[in-house]
Design a protein around this motif. Structure first.
Motif, PDB file in Angstrom:
ATOM      1  N   LEU A 185      25.267-112.451   3.907  1.00 10.21           N
ATOM      2  CA  LEU A 185      26.568-112.543   2.983  1.00 10.21           C
ATOM      3  C   LEU A 185      27.017-111.123   2.532  1.00 10.21           C
ATOM      4  CD1 LEU A 185      25.415-115.703   0.666  1.00 10.21           C
ATOM      5  CD2 LEU A 185      27.374-115.561   2.465  1.00 10.21           C
ATOM      6  N   ARG A 186      26.274-110.165   2.816  1.00  8.06           N
ATOM      7  CA  ARG A 186      26.663-108.708   2.366  1.00  8.06           C
ATOM      8  C   ARG A 186      27.724-108.341   3.350  1.00  8.06           C
ATOM      9  NH1 ARG A 186      20.772-106.205   2.860  1.00  8.06           N
ATOM     10  NH2 ARG A 186      21.095-107.606   4.527  1.00  8.06           N
ATOM     11  N   LEU A 187      27.381-108.808   4.501  1.00 11.79           N
ATOM     12  CA  LEU A 187      28.634-108.550   5.581  1.00 11.79           C
ATOM     13  C   LEU A 187      29.851-109.303   5.208  1.00 11.79           C
ATOM     14  CD1 LEU A 187      26.346-108.269   8.817  1.00 11.79           C
ATOM     15  CD2 LEU A 187      27.051-106.480   7.237  1.00 11.79           C
ATOM     16  N   GLU A 188      29.867-110.236   4.882  1.00  8.86           N
ATOM     17  CA  GLU A 188      30.868-111.104   4.473  1.00  8.86           C
ATOM     18  C   GLU A 188      31.679-110.532   3.212  1.00  8.86           C
ATOM     19  OE1 GLU A 188      32.184-114.484   5.755  1.00  8.86           O
ATOM     20  OE2 GLU A 188      30.750-113.497   7.340  1.00  8.86           O
ATOM     21  N   LEU A 189      30.766-110.170   2.433  1.00 11.54           N
ATOM     22  CA  LEU A 189      31.715-109.268   1.353  1.00 11.54           C
ATOM     23  C   LEU A 189      32.432-107.888   1.749  1.00 11.54           C
ATOM     24  CD1 LEU A 189      29.278-109.657  -1.879  1.00 11.54           C
ATOM     25  CD2 LEU A 189      31.416-110.595  -1.599  1.00 11.54           C
ATOM     26  N   LYS A 190      31.686-107.366   2.699  1.00 13.14           N
ATOM     27  CA  LYS A 190      32.226-106.060   3.268  1.00 13.14           C
ATOM     28  C   LYS A 190      33.584-106.389   4.003  1.00 13.14           C
ATOM     29  CE  LYS A 190      28.110-103.393   3.509  1.00 13.14           C
ATOM     30  NZ  LYS A 190      26.939-102.654   4.490  1.00 13.14           N
ATOM     31  N   ALA A 191      33.621-107.649   4.657  1.00  9.71           N
ATOM     32  CA  ALA A 191      34.757-108.070   5.336  1.00  9.71           C
ATOM     33  C   ALA A 191      35.881-108.554   4.674  1.00  9.71           C
ATOM     34  CB  ALA A 191      34.148-109.120   6.417  1.00  9.71           C
ATOM     35  N   GLY A 192      35.727-108.639   3.304  1.00 14.27           N
ATOM     36  CA  GLY A 192      36.515-109.031   2.273  1.00 14.27           C
ATOM     37  C   GLY A 192      36.587-110.511   1.991  1.00 14.27           C
ATOM     38  N   ASN A 193      35.673-111.196   2.470  1.00 17.38           N
ATOM     39  CA  ASN A 193      35.533-112.645   2.347  1.00 17.38           C
ATOM     40  C   ASN A 193      34.671-113.076   0.805  1.00 17.38           C
ATOM     41  OD1 ASN A 193      34.979-115.605   2.285  1.00 17.38           O
ATOM     42  ND2 ASN A 193      33.828-115.568   4.060  1.00 17.38           N
ATOM     43  N   ARG A 194      35.450-113.202  -0.109  1.00 13.38           N
ATOM     44  CA  ARG A 194      34.675-113.430  -1.583  1.00 13.38           C
ATOM     45  C   ARG A 194      34.618-115.075  -1.785  1.00 13.38           C
ATOM     46  NH1 ARG A 194      34.008-108.825  -3.782  1.00 13.38           N
ATOM     47  NH2 ARG A 194      35.198-107.003  -3.024  1.00 13.38           N
ATOM     48  N   GLY A 195      34.963-115.902  -0.751  1.00  9.01           N
ATOM     49  CA  GLY A 195      34.788-117.416  -1.021  1.00  9.01           C
ATOM     50  C   GLY A 195      33.200-117.822  -0.939  1.00  9.01           C
ATOM     51  N   THR A 196      33.120-119.006  -1.180  1.00  8.16           N
ATOM     52  CA  THR A 196      31.649-119.510  -1.116  1.00  8.16           C
ATOM     53  C   THR A 196      31.292-119.775   0.298  1.00  8.16           C
ATOM     54  OG1 THR A 196      32.245-121.856  -1.360  1.00  8.16           O
ATOM     55  CG2 THR A 196      31.951-120.632  -3.187  1.00  8.16           C
ATOM     56  N   SER A 249      31.286-118.576   4.370  1.00  4.81           N
ATOM     57  CA  SER A 249      31.510-117.562   5.177  1.00  4.81           C
ATOM     58  C   SER A 249      32.364-117.932   6.537  1.00  4.81           C
ATOM     59  CB  SER A 249      30.223-117.339   5.853  1.00  4.81           C
ATOM     60  OG  SER A 249      29.601-118.312   6.789  1.00  4.81           O
ATOM     61  N   ARG A 250      32.771-117.058   7.202  1.00  3.97           N
ATOM     62  CA  ARG A 250      33.819-117.318   8.220  1.00  3.97           C
ATOM     63  C   ARG A 250      32.974-118.324   9.410  1.00  3.97           C
ATOM     64  NH1 ARG A 250      34.434-111.159   9.254  1.00  3.97           N
ATOM     65  NH2 ARG A 250      32.371-111.396   8.856  1.00  3.97           N
ATOM     66  N   ALA A 251      31.832-118.240   9.781  1.00  5.98           N
ATOM     67  CA  ALA A 251      31.166-118.810  10.621  1.00  5.98           C
ATOM     68  C   ALA A 251      30.873-120.445   9.981  1.00  5.98           C
ATOM     69  CB  ALA A 251      29.743-118.325  10.846  1.00  5.98           C
ATOM     70  N   LEU A 252      30.773-120.235   8.833  1.00  5.91           N
ATOM     71  CA  LEU A 252      30.571-121.700   8.228  1.00  5.91           C
ATOM     72  C   LEU A 252      31.785-122.529   8.111  1.00  5.91           C
ATOM     73  CD1 LEU A 252      28.746-124.112   7.148  1.00  5.91           C
ATOM     74  CD2 LEU A 252      28.689-123.063   4.890  1.00  5.91           C
ATOM     75  N   GLY A 304      21.262-137.502  15.909  1.00  5.37           N
ATOM     76  CA  GLY A 304      21.867-138.288  16.588  1.00  5.37           C
ATOM     77  C   GLY A 304      22.499-137.973  18.034  1.00  5.37           C
ATOM     78  N   PRO A 305      22.921-138.557  18.785  1.00  6.54           N
ATOM     79  CA  PRO A 305      23.284-138.190  20.314  1.00  6.54           C
ATOM     80  C   PRO A 305      24.384-136.999  20.405  1.00  6.54           C
ATOM     81  CG  PRO A 305      24.472-140.332  19.553  1.00  6.54           C
ATOM     82  CD  PRO A 305      23.648-139.959  18.688  1.00  6.54           C
ATOM     83  N   ALA A 306      24.769-136.716  19.232  1.00  8.23           N
ATOM     84  CA  ALA A 306      25.834-135.628  19.335  1.00  8.23           C
ATOM     85  C   ALA A 306      25.067-134.426  19.354  1.00  8.23           C
ATOM     86  CB  ALA A 306      26.685-135.531  18.273  1.00  8.23           C
ATOM     87  N   GLY A 307      23.630-134.251  18.831  1.00  5.87           N
ATOM     88  CA  GLY A 307      22.760-132.974  18.463  1.00  5.87           C
ATOM     89  C   GLY A 307      23.420-132.477  17.123  1.00  5.87           C
ATOM     90  N   GLY A 308      23.084-131.183  16.866  1.00  8.56           N
ATOM     91  CA  GLY A 308      23.498-130.651  15.511  1.00  8.56           C
ATOM     92  C   GLY A 308      23.251-129.162  15.651  1.00  8.56           C
ATOM     93  N   ARG A 309      23.472-128.541  14.523  1.00 12.47           N
ATOM     94  CA  ARG A 309      23.320-127.093  14.376  1.00 12.47           C
ATOM     95  C   ARG A 309      23.338-126.814  12.745  1.00 12.47           C
ATOM     96  NH1 ARG A 309      28.506-123.095  14.913  1.00 12.47           N
ATOM     97  NH2 ARG A 309      26.860-121.736  14.343  1.00 12.47           N
ATOM     98  N   GLY A 310      22.587-125.813  12.355  1.00 10.03           N
ATOM     99  CA  GLY A 310      22.463-125.337  11.001  1.00 10.03           C
ATOM    100  C   GLY A 310      23.135-123.724  10.845  1.00 10.03           C
ATOM    101  N   ILE A 311      23.621-123.569   9.581  1.00 11.51           N
ATOM    102  CA  ILE A 311      23.991-122.236   9.328  1.00 11.51           C
ATOM    103  C   ILE A 311      23.513-121.978   7.880  1.00 11.51           C
ATOM    104  CG2 ILE A 311      26.098-120.910   8.562  1.00 11.51           C
ATOM    105  CD1 ILE A 311      27.543-122.193  10.889  1.00 11.51           C
ATOM    106  N   VAL A 312      22.707-120.805   7.641  1.00 10.56           N
ATOM    107  CA  VAL A 312      22.204-120.493   6.606  1.00 10.56           C
ATOM    108  C   VAL A 312      22.757-119.325   6.019  1.00 10.56           C
ATOM    109  CG1 VAL A 312      20.141-119.765   5.432  1.00 10.56           C
ATOM    110  CG2 VAL A 312      19.899-121.533   7.037  1.00 10.56           C
ATOM    111  N   GLN A 313      23.348-119.472   4.803  1.00  7.19           N
ATOM    112  CA  GLN A 313      23.932-118.197   4.111  1.00  7.19           C
ATOM    113  C   GLN A 313      23.090-117.357   3.172  1.00  7.19           C
ATOM    114  OE1 GLN A 313      28.570-119.563   4.339  1.00  7.19           O
ATOM    115  NE2 GLN A 313      27.636-119.609   2.329  1.00  7.19           N
ATOM    116  N   THR A 314      22.775-116.127   3.059  1.00  9.80           N
ATOM    117  CA  THR A 314      21.884-115.682   2.277  1.00  9.80           C
ATOM    118  C   THR A 314      22.350-114.064   2.414  1.00  9.80           C
ATOM    119  OG1 THR A 314      19.427-114.776   2.047  1.00  9.80           O
ATOM    120  CG2 THR A 314      20.336-115.201   4.348  1.00  9.80           C
TER     121      THR A 314
END
Length: 376
Positions: free
Chosen positions: A48-59, A61-64, A244-254
């Motif tokens: 999340l430090r890099l998100e702030l440096k990139a100007g993203n101040r929302g809750t 991230s761009r990836a999420l 489920g059959p579609a599989g999945g992924r996770g994203i952890v913001q920190t």
């Protein structure tokens, strides 16, 4: 007496139990594969430090944000986890810094979208001030992030998605918990925003994305078990994805992407976490390498509880005889609750109960032997 066998089963056992199993006190049985041979969801850690440096101040991230848009477009479900209720966690004056606190507990009120202030410790409610009570300024702001604010931002990102919030505020009415679960199970809710209520117990095959909005809320607490609790919660909530059959992924913001608890949870690697956690506890003398006893007392007057705690601490230290170290007295983590001031002592060592037997507490004290947390 009957020769029964007790089986303890968990994907995230306490490290004290794991240590007992690996040192022969218990028998350790590994279950290395997921049910139905499903793979664990690959997980990305977002700094999340890099998100702030990139100007993203929302809750989010761009990836999420991108992953959420794609998940909704495919008709799949997503869970967003944040262990804080409300819309904003602090109501603050931007001119003098005054924070609006609960008068009974002396902690910040949380602001909710219905326009009320709520104390999440004692339940007291209040009205947001139009002016600062200290300097008279009109520049009152709502800071911090809770589930209600995440819900608002998600609605802006995927406005067509059916959204559901699952936290204590949302399940107050009788039967509401079962009704909300049915909406999730039937896929009438596509995005679920929630606190630790969403972390375990739900088997939702439609969930292909789990996003942790902030992994640091528990990790930053001043407690010997904060890393363990963080690992457990992250592992449990990430495990909701890919069933489920579609599989999945996770994203952890920190803000702490290199912390061993975060990295181990993202890798679904309990053993690596346990080794690092036990090493730290060994160095600092916490369970399972020492025993703890938590002693707490409270009174309506601060000077009363301070005198009582000081007197008992002196008595314990005078008779400790190497059985335990006496830590404190200090204000409890919840230093004021419902109008009462609270203090605590911690006994740490090989035989703290022997010390208590020689110097027993009065009726004004509560005693917690082998506490799971010191944040009572």
């Amino acid at each position: 007496m009957a020769g029964a066998v007790v089986v303890l089963g968990s994907a995230t056992p306490r490290v004290t139990t794991y240590h007992a199993a690996t040192t022969g006190a218990l028998r350790l049985l590994h279950l290395p594969e997921r049910v139905s041979e499903l793979t664990m969801p690959p997980t990305t850690i977002v700094d999340l430090r890099l998100e702030l440096k990139a100007g993203n101040r929302g809750t989010l991230s761009r990836a999420l944000r991108l992953a959420l848009e794609r998940t909704v477009a495919k008709g799949e479900q997503a869970i967003l986890y944040l262990n804080r209720r409300g819309f904003a966690t602090v109501v603050l004056c931007r001119d003098c810094g005054y924070v609006v606190n609960c008068p009974a507990c002396d902690i910040p009120f949380a602001y909710h979208v219905d326009g009320t202030l709520v104390c999440h410790r004692c339940g007291r409610r209040g009205t947001p001030p139009e002016r600062c009570q200290k300097c008279g300024s009109l520049r009152i702001r709502h800071l911090g992030v809770g589930t209600q604010r995440v819900e608002e931002e998600v609605r802006a990102v995927v406005p067509a998605a059916a959204l559901l919030r699952l936290d204590r505020d949302a399940v107050r009415a009788k039967g509401s918990h079962a009704a909300l679960f049915e909406r999730m199970r039937s896929r009438r809710a596509q995005v679920i925003v929630g606190t630790q209520m969403v972390a375990k117990g739900f088997d939702l095959p439609g969930v292909s994305l789990v996003g942790v909005v902030n992994a640091d809320t528990v990790l930053s607490l001043p407690d010997f078990s904060s890393a363990e609790r963080t690992f457990q919660l992250l592992t449990q909530v990430l495990g909701r994805s890919g069933r489920g059959p579609a599989g999945g992924r996770g994203i952890v913001q920190t803000y702490l992407p290199d912390h061993y608890a975060v990295r181990a949870a993202a890798a679904h690697d309990y053993a690596t976490f346990a080794v690092a956690e036990l090493d730290g506890r060994r160095r600092f003398g916490y369970p399972p390498f020492a025993k703890l006893v938590l002693l707490q007392t409270q009174a309506k007057r601060a000077d009363t509880v301070e005198r009582r705690a000081d007197a008992y601490a002196r008595a314990l230290r005078a008779d400790a005889a190497g059985d335990a170290e006496v830590l404190g007295p200090a204000p409890a983590f919840a230093a004021k609750r419902a109008g009462s001031f609270r203090m605590q002592l911690v006994l740490r060592g090989a035989r703290p109960q022997a010390l208590l037997d020689r110097v027993p507490p009065s009726a004004e004290w509560t005693v917690d032997v082998d506490p799971v947390t010191l944040l009572g």
